[in-house]
Motif scaffolding. Structure first.
Motif, PDB file in Angstrom:
ATOM      1  N   GLY A 153       0.968  -1.268  -0.036  1.00 52.85           N
ATOM      2  CA  GLY A 153      -0.055   0.085   0.081  1.00 52.85           C
ATOM      3  C   GLY A 153       0.807   1.239   0.237  1.00 52.85           C
ATOM      4  N   ILE A 154       1.850   1.286   0.724  1.00 52.28           N
ATOM      5  CA  ILE A 154       2.748   2.477   0.695  1.00 52.28           C
ATOM      6  C   ILE A 154       3.462   2.606  -0.468  1.00 52.28           C
ATOM      7  CG2 ILE A 154       4.907   3.240   1.779  1.00 52.28           C
ATOM      8  CD1 ILE A 154       3.803   2.051   4.578  1.00 52.28           C
ATOM      9  N   ILE A 155       3.884   1.611  -1.131  1.00 48.46           N
ATOM     10  CA  ILE A 155       4.538   1.744  -2.529  1.00 48.46           C
ATOM     11  C   ILE A 155       3.719   2.107  -3.539  1.00 48.46           C
ATOM     12  CG2 ILE A 155       5.583   0.383  -4.177  1.00 48.46           C
ATOM     13  CD1 ILE A 155       6.857  -1.468  -1.998  1.00 48.46           C
ATOM     14  N   ALA A 156       2.387   1.581  -3.496  1.00 48.27           N
ATOM     15  CA  ALA A 156       1.317   2.116  -4.516  1.00 48.27           C
ATOM     16  C   ALA A 156       1.000   3.782  -4.348  1.00 48.27           C
ATOM     17  CB  ALA A 156       0.123   1.253  -4.327  1.00 48.27           C
ATOM     18  N   GLN A 157       0.837   4.105  -2.982  1.00 45.97           N
ATOM     19  CA  GLN A 157       0.726   5.437  -2.747  1.00 45.97           C
ATOM     20  C   GLN A 157       1.886   6.423  -3.636  1.00 45.97           C
ATOM     21  OE1 GLN A 157      -0.029   6.356   1.295  1.00 45.97           O
ATOM     22  NE2 GLN A 157      -0.718   8.330   0.791  1.00 45.97           N
TER      23      GLN A 157
ATOM     24  N   VAL B  72       3.739   5.605  -5.725  1.00 45.64           N
ATOM     25  CA  VAL B  72       4.024   5.658  -7.074  1.00 45.64           C
ATOM     26  C   VAL B  72       2.913   6.468  -7.482  1.00 45.64           C
ATOM     27  CG1 VAL B  72       3.704   4.178  -9.113  1.00 45.64           C
ATOM     28  CG2 VAL B  72       5.370   3.507  -7.351  1.00 45.64           C
ATOM     29  N   VAL B  73       1.375   6.272  -7.268  1.00 40.58           N
ATOM     30  CA  VAL B  73       0.444   6.945  -7.595  1.00 40.58           C
ATOM     31  C   VAL B  73       0.443   8.327  -7.405  1.00 40.58           C
ATOM     32  CG1 VAL B  73      -2.071   6.888  -7.724  1.00 40.58           C
ATOM     33  CG2 VAL B  73      -1.050   4.837  -7.881  1.00 40.58           C
ATOM     34  N   GLN B  74       0.677   8.721  -6.090  1.00 40.76           N
ATOM     35  CA  GLN B  74       0.983  10.047  -5.713  1.00 40.76           C
ATOM     36  C   GLN B  74       2.047  10.417  -4.961  1.00 40.76           C
ATOM     37  OE1 GLN B  74      -2.333  10.217  -2.676  1.00 40.76           O
ATOM     38  NE2 GLN B  74      -3.911  10.465  -4.384  1.00 40.76           N
ATOM     39  N   PRO B  75       3.242  10.768  -5.919  1.00 44.23           N
ATOM     40  CA  PRO B  75       4.686  10.918  -5.492  1.00 44.23           C
ATOM     41  C   PRO B  75       4.840  11.926  -4.747  1.00 44.23           C
ATOM     42  CG  PRO B  75       4.311  11.466  -7.701  1.00 44.23           C
ATOM     43  CD  PRO B  75       3.163  10.658  -7.517  1.00 44.23           C
ATOM     44  N   PRO B  76       5.339  12.103  -3.568  1.00 43.44           N
ATOM     45  CA  PRO B  76       5.656  13.059  -2.716  1.00 43.44           C
ATOM     46  C   PRO B  76       7.192  13.952  -3.380  1.00 43.44           C
ATOM     47  CG  PRO B  76       6.502  11.225  -1.803  1.00 43.44           C
ATOM     48  CD  PRO B  76       5.619  10.839  -2.998  1.00 43.44           C
ATOM     49  N   GLY B  77       7.205  15.206  -3.155  1.00 48.85           N
ATOM     50  CA  GLY B  77       8.376  16.023  -3.290  1.00 48.85           C
ATOM     51  C   GLY B  77       9.015  15.803  -4.639  1.00 48.85           C
ATOM     52  N   ALA B  78      10.397  15.374  -4.891  1.00 52.26           N
ATOM     53  CA  ALA B  78      11.043  15.573  -6.128  1.00 52.26           C
ATOM     54  C   ALA B  78      10.558  14.412  -7.010  1.00 52.26           C
ATOM     55  CB  ALA B  78      12.561  15.260  -5.831  1.00 52.26           C
TER      56      ALA B  78
ATOM     57  N   ALA C   6       9.778   1.691 -13.883  1.00 52.22           N
ATOM     58  CA  ALA C   6      10.633   1.390 -12.879  1.00 52.22           C
ATOM     59  C   ALA C   6      10.153   0.346 -12.131  1.00 52.22           C
ATOM     60  CB  ALA C   6      11.166   2.479 -12.088  1.00 52.22           C
ATOM     61  N   VAL C   7       8.820   0.437 -11.624  1.00 55.24           N
ATOM     62  CA  VAL C   7       8.407  -0.511 -10.838  1.00 55.24           C
ATOM     63  C   VAL C   7       8.190  -1.767 -11.623  1.00 55.24           C
ATOM     64  CG1 VAL C   7       5.964  -1.314  -9.743  1.00 55.24           C
ATOM     65  CG2 VAL C   7       6.908   1.113  -9.397  1.00 55.24           C
ATOM     66  N   ALA C   8       7.785  -1.758 -12.918  1.00 57.86           N
ATOM     67  CA  ALA C   8       7.554  -3.102 -13.545  1.00 57.86           C
ATOM     68  C   ALA C   8       8.963  -3.794 -13.690  1.00 57.86           C
ATOM     69  CB  ALA C   8       7.033  -2.755 -14.895  1.00 57.86           C
ATOM     70  N   ALA C   9      10.027  -2.728 -14.225  1.00 62.72           N
ATOM     71  CA  ALA C   9      11.356  -3.666 -14.196  1.00 62.72           C
ATOM     72  C   ALA C   9      11.879  -4.314 -13.110  1.00 62.72           C
ATOM     73  CB  ALA C   9      12.301  -2.240 -14.622  1.00 62.72           C
ATOM     74  N   GLY C  10      11.749  -3.311 -11.836  1.00 62.65           N
ATOM     75  CA  GLY C  10      11.946  -3.945 -10.674  1.00 62.65           C
ATOM     76  C   GLY C  10      11.394  -5.240 -10.299  1.00 62.65           C
TER      77      GLY C  10
END
Length: 114
Positions: free
Chosen positions: A56-60, A62-68, A80-84
């Protein structure tokens, strides 16, 4: 001190407030959980809950990225998530391989885009 590190007092407070309490709980967990069966239903449930929280944290992020990370295009974050994930599966479920490949794709893509 350099501006990269910042105020060392703040870092010392972060260390004291973040690392020390965490280590206490880890040691207590080792002490209390040393004799538990790893395949017991309780630990399988705990592992499932921990995995769900992390997903859930990773999805959040990726979908609503914080900061930079918000400046990185959506397609690059998802790629990047798919490649990982592919690296994770190909490396016999190695979390280290998945994280490294995902980071390399993300950083290389951002560098390439400028």
């Amino acid at each position: 001190m350099s501006t990269f590190i910042g105020d060392w007092h703040a870092l010392a407070i972060l260390f004291a407030a973040g690392v020390i309490p965490n280590q206490i709980w880890r040691m207590l967990g080792l002490w209390f959980g040393g004799g538990l069966d790893e395949n017991s239903e309780l630990l399988v449930w705990v592992r499932a809950v921990a995995t769900a929280i992390l997903a859930g944290i990773i999805a959040q992020i990726v979908v609503q990225p914080p900061g930079a990370l918000a400046s990185v295009p959506d397609w690059l974050r998802y790629g990047a998530v798919a490649a990982g994930f592919v690296a994770f599966m190909l490396a016999r479920k190695s979390i280290f391989a998945g994280v490294i490949v995902g980071e390399i794709v993300l950083i290389a893509g951002k560098y390439w885009l400028g």
